[in-house]
Scaffold this motif. Structure first.
Motif, PDB file in Angstrom:
ATOM      1  N   PRO A 202       1.123   5.126  -0.219  1.00 58.27           N
ATOM      2  CA  PRO A 202       0.365   6.422  -0.380  1.00 58.27           C
ATOM      3  C   PRO A 202       1.148   7.256  -1.422  1.00 58.27           C
ATOM      4  CG  PRO A 202       1.638   6.192   1.576  1.00 58.27           C
ATOM      5  CD  PRO A 202       1.773   4.912   0.865  1.00 58.27           C
TER       6      PRO A 202
ATOM      7  N   ASP B 119       0.969  -1.314  -0.020  1.00 60.30           N
ATOM      8  CA  ASP B 119       0.009   0.060   0.000  1.00 60.30           C
ATOM      9  C   ASP B 119       0.944   1.276  -0.124  1.00 60.30           C
ATOM     10  OD1 ASP B 119      -1.947   1.749   0.145  1.00 60.30           O
ATOM     11  OD2 ASP B 119      -2.682   0.945   2.114  1.00 60.30           O
TER      12      ASP B 119
ATOM     13  N   SER C 291      -1.973   7.317  -5.346  1.00 58.62           N
ATOM     14  CA  SER C 291      -1.503   5.917  -4.300  1.00 58.62           C
ATOM     15  C   SER C 291      -1.917   4.768  -4.979  1.00 58.62           C
ATOM     16  CB  SER C 291      -2.189   6.186  -3.052  1.00 58.62           C
ATOM     17  OG  SER C 291      -3.721   6.043  -3.015  1.00 58.62           O
TER      18      SER C 291
END
Length: 157
Positions: A91, A89, A99
Motif C-alpha cells: 500500500p 501488495d 501502491s
C-alpha cells in the motif's frame, strides 16, 4: 427519497448484471504488455432486466460516467470469477504516493491471463487478455485529489 450514489446501486445488482467492456478472447498473440485504466467509463445502450416486477416498473441505468474503483488479474475470463491474489501488495506509505501489487505467473494458464479495470465495484470491467508468455504483471495505483480519482496502470513482462 434520496438514492445512494450510483456505484452502490450498481454494486447491489452486481450478481445479476456484469458487463465486460472490452474482452479479448481467443489466443493472445501480440497483446500489449501494458494497460492504463481509464478514470471513467460510460455505459452505451445500457440494459438490465429483473423478473417479478409489477407491471409498469422499469429498471433504469444511469448514463453518468462510472469511476474506476479497483483492479484485478484473472485466471481465465473474468466472468468465471477466478481472481488471482498478488504475490506482493504494497500500500501507499502514509496514504500518499503509489501502491503496487505484483502477480507472478508459473505454470500453464490454458484459459489465459486477464487484466481488469473495475468500475462501480466490478459491476463494469474493462478487460485485456495478456500474452501467454507474460510471466509477471505489476499494477501501480494512486489517487489524485479534487476530485478524488483513482489511477491504475498495469505493466507486464
Amino acid at each position: 427519497m434520496r438514492h445512494p450514489p450510483l456505484p452502490r446501486r450498481l454494486a447491489a445488482r452486481r450478481a445479476a448484471f456484469v458487463l465486460a467492456a472490452a474482452v479479448l478472447s481467443g489466443p493472445a498473440l501480440a497483446a500489449p504488455k501494458a494497460l492504463e485504466c481509464p478514470a471513467t467509463v460510460r455505459l452505451a445502450s445500457p440494459r438490465a432486466e429483473a423478473t417479478g416486477l409489477p407491471v409498469g416498473t422499469e429498471v433504469v441505468l444511469s448514463q453518468s460516467p462510472l469511476r474506476l474503483t479497483g483492479h484485478n488479474v484473472f485466471d481465465g475470463p473474468p466472468a468465471q470469477g477466478a481472481a488471482l491474489m498478488p504475490q506482493s501488495d504494497k500500500p501507499a506509505k502514509g496514504g500518499k504516493g503509489p501502491s503496487t501489487a505484483v502477480w507472478a505467473f508459473e505454470g500453464d494458464y490454458p484459459q489465459g491471463k486477464f487484466l481488469a479495470c473495475d468500475y462501480a465495484e466490478g459491476a463494469v470491467r474493462v478487460v485485456q487478455r495478456v500474452d501467454d508468455a507474460v510471466k509477471r504483471c505489476t499494477s501501480t495505483s494512486s489517487t489524485s485529489t479534487n476530485p478524488a480519482t483513482l489511477q491504475t496502470r498495469f505493466a507486464c513482462e
